[in-house]
Design a protein around this motif. Structure first.
Motif, mmCIF file in Angstrom:
data_model
loop_
_atom_site.group_PDB
_atom_site.id
_atom_site.type_symbol
_atom_site.label_atom_id
_atom_site.label_comp_id
_atom_site.label_asym_id
_atom_site.label_seq_id
_atom_site.Cartn_x
_atom_site.Cartn_y
_atom_site.Cartn_z
ATOM 1 N N UNK A 24 30.102 9.509 -2.435
ATOM 2 C CA UNK A 24 31.451 9.090 -2.092
ATOM 3 C C UNK A 24 32.312 9.111 -3.332
ATOM 4 N N UNK A 25 33.625 9.003 -3.167
ATOM 5 C CA UNK A 25 34.510 9.038 -4.326
ATOM 6 C C UNK A 25 34.319 7.832 -5.230
ATOM 7 N N UNK A 26 34.637 8.004 -6.505
ATOM 8 C CA UNK A 26 34.555 6.890 -7.444
ATOM 9 C C UNK A 26 35.808 6.874 -8.313
ATOM 10 N N UNK A 27 35.817 6.027 -9.324
ATOM 11 C CA UNK A 27 37.001 5.832 -10.169
ATOM 12 C C UNK A 27 36.762 6.336 -11.586
ATOM 13 N N UNK A 28 35.777 7.222 -11.748
ATOM 14 C CA UNK A 28 35.381 7.633 -13.088
ATOM 15 C C UNK A 28 36.442 8.458 -13.802
ATOM 16 N N UNK A 29 37.089 9.373 -13.102
ATOM 17 C CA UNK A 29 38.120 10.185 -13.749
ATOM 18 C C UNK A 29 39.287 9.320 -14.194
ATOM 19 N N UNK A 30 39.648 8.355 -13.362
ATOM 20 C CA UNK A 30 40.743 7.459 -13.702
ATOM 21 C C UNK A 30 40.381 6.570 -14.894
ATOM 22 N N UNK A 31 39.159 6.052 -14.902
ATOM 23 C CA UNK A 31 38.712 5.202 -16.013
ATOM 24 C C UNK A 31 38.676 5.986 -17.318
ATOM 25 N N UNK A 32 38.176 7.221 -17.260
ATOM 26 C CA UNK A 32 38.094 8.052 -18.459
ATOM 27 C C UNK A 32 39.486 8.317 -19.029
ATOM 28 N N UNK A 33 40.449 8.576 -18.149
ATOM 29 C CA UNK A 33 41.814 8.799 -18.615
ATOM 30 C C UNK A 33 42.389 7.533 -19.242
ATOM 31 N N UNK A 34 42.136 6.395 -18.615
ATOM 32 C CA UNK A 34 42.666 5.129 -19.132
ATOM 33 C C UNK A 34 42.097 4.824 -20.516
ATOM 34 N N UNK A 35 40.827 5.143 -20.740
ATOM 35 C CA UNK A 35 40.219 4.916 -22.050
ATOM 36 C C UNK A 35 40.870 5.773 -23.129
ATOM 37 N N UNK A 36 41.443 6.905 -22.727
ATOM 38 C CA UNK A 36 42.139 7.769 -23.681
ATOM 39 C C UNK A 36 43.615 7.389 -23.816
ATOM 40 N N UNK A 37 44.002 6.305 -23.173
ATOM 41 C CA UNK A 37 45.391 5.857 -23.238
ATOM 42 C C UNK A 37 46.302 6.552 -22.257
ATOM 43 N N UNK A 38 45.720 7.272 -21.301
ATOM 44 C CA UNK A 38 46.513 7.979 -20.291
ATOM 45 C C UNK A 38 46.535 7.135 -19.021
ATOM 46 N N UNK A 39 47.618 6.447 -18.802
ATOM 47 C CA UNK A 39 47.735 5.531 -17.668
ATOM 48 C C UNK A 39 49.218 5.269 -17.402
ATOM 49 N N UNK A 40 49.648 5.165 -16.151
ATOM 50 C CA UNK A 40 48.888 5.163 -14.912
ATOM 51 C C UNK A 40 48.394 6.565 -14.514
ATOM 52 N N UNK A 41 47.402 6.575 -13.626
ATOM 53 C CA UNK A 41 46.885 7.805 -13.044
ATOM 54 C C UNK A 41 47.156 7.767 -11.544
ATOM 55 N N UNK A 42 47.754 8.826 -11.035
ATOM 56 C CA UNK A 42 48.036 8.928 -9.598
ATOM 57 C C UNK A 42 47.113 9.965 -8.965
ATOM 58 N N UNK A 43 46.765 9.725 -7.726
ATOM 59 C CA UNK A 43 46.075 10.727 -6.927
ATOM 60 C C UNK A 43 47.028 11.234 -5.865
ATOM 61 N N UNK A 44 46.962 12.530 -5.557
ATOM 62 C CA UNK A 44 47.808 13.076 -4.503
ATOM 63 C C UNK A 44 47.008 14.017 -3.610
ATOM 64 N N UNK A 45 47.346 13.998 -2.332
ATOM 65 C CA UNK A 45 46.678 14.839 -1.344
ATOM 66 C C UNK A 45 47.649 15.066 -0.196
#
Length: 222
Positions: A24-45
Motif C-alpha cells: 500500500x502507499x506510504x509517506x516515504x517520498x514525502x518524509x525524504x523530501x522534508x528531511x532535505x528541507x523541501x516542504x510542503x509536498x503535494x500529491x496530485x492525481x
C-alpha cells in the motif's frame, strides 16, 4: 539428474516496479523530501481519463504528517462507501484543491494535455504553496511553480497521491450524478460516463449530449 536451484528471495531485479510494489502507499517520498528541507509536498492525481462523457477531474492534496487519515489507498482499491468516508477525513485534515477540464477542453486539445492542465490548476489552487509536487503517472504537469516529480503507479506508492486520487474520484462521481438531472436517459449516475453497454445503447438511441467527448471513439467522426 537435473539439479533444481531455488531462487534466493534476496535476488535483485532490474524491473522493480513489476515485482516490488509495496502492499500500500506510504509517506516515504514525502518524509525524504522534508528531511532535505523541501516542504510542503503535494500529491496530485486525476479521475476520468477513460470515459466517453464528462470532465476529467484533478485534485491536489498536502497532508498533515501528524494527522494522516488511516486507510488511504489508491481510490480504485476502495469501495464507494470507504472513498466517501476518507473524502471527509481528508478534507478535515489536509489542504485540498480540485480542478477539472471539460469535455470541450478535452476535445480541443487531448485527454493527456487536459488532464495535466487540470492537475496544474489544482496545485495552483492550494492554500499553501508546495515546494514539491508528486504527480501520478509518467508526466509532470507543465507550468508548475515548483519542482515536480512523476511517480509511476503513484496512487499505490504515495499517501499524498492516494489522497488526491480519492478526492478526484469522489468529486467526479458526484459531478456525474448531478449530470443525470440535466441530461437524463444516459445513466450518468450509474456509470459516470464510462463506455458501458447501457451508455452505448443510450447514445445510439438518443444521440450524444454536450457532455460527450466527441474526439473519443466511437463518437468521433473520421
Amino acid at each position: 539428474m537435473c539439479e533444481v536451484r531455488r531462487m534466493s528471495r534476496t535476488a535483485s531485479s532490474d524491473s522493480r516496479l513489476l515485482f516490488d510494489l509495496p502492499e500500500g502507499p506510504d509517506f516515504q517520498m514525502e518524509i525524504a523530501a522534508r528531511k532535505r528541507g523541501i516542504w510542503p509536498v503535494a500529491g496530485t492525481d486525476e479521475a476520468g481519463r477513460g470515459p466517453l462523457a464528462g470532465p476529467v477531474v484533478a485534485a491536489a492534496v498536502v497532508l498533515d504528517p501528524d494527522n494522516i487519515p488511516a486507510g488511504l489507498n489508491d481510490s480504485k482499491q476502495l469501495n464507494a462507501a470507504r472513498r466517501e468516508a476518507l473524502f471527509t477525513l481528508i478534507l478535515q485534515s489536509a489542504f485540498v484543491s480540485v480542478a477539472s477540464s471539460s469535455s470541450r477542453h478535452i476535445d480541443t486539445s487531448d485527454i493527456r494535455k487536459a488532464s495535466l492542465d487540470a492537475m496544474r490548476r489544482a496545485v495552483a489552487g492550494l492554500e499553501v504553496v508546495p515546494k514539491l509536487v508528486l504527480a501520478d503517472g509518467r508526466d509532470v504537469p507543465p507550468g508548475l511553480a515548483c519542482e515536480g516529480r512523476a511517480v509511476v503507479k503513484g496512487d499505490a506508492r504515495s499517501l499524498s497521491i492516494a489522497a488526491a486520487s480519492i478526492i478526484a474520484k469522489v468529486m467526479r462521481d458526484r459531478m456525474m450524478a448531478r449530470a443525470e438531472d440535466t441530461y437524463p436517459g444516459y445513466g450518468f449516475a450509474i456509470h459516470a460516463g464510462y463506455a458501458t453497454e447501457v451508455h452505448r445503447k443510450a447514445i445510439t438511441a438518443i444521440g450524444p449530449c454536450r457532455l460527450h467527448r466527441m474526439s473519443f471513439r466511437p463518437l468521433r467522426q473520421d
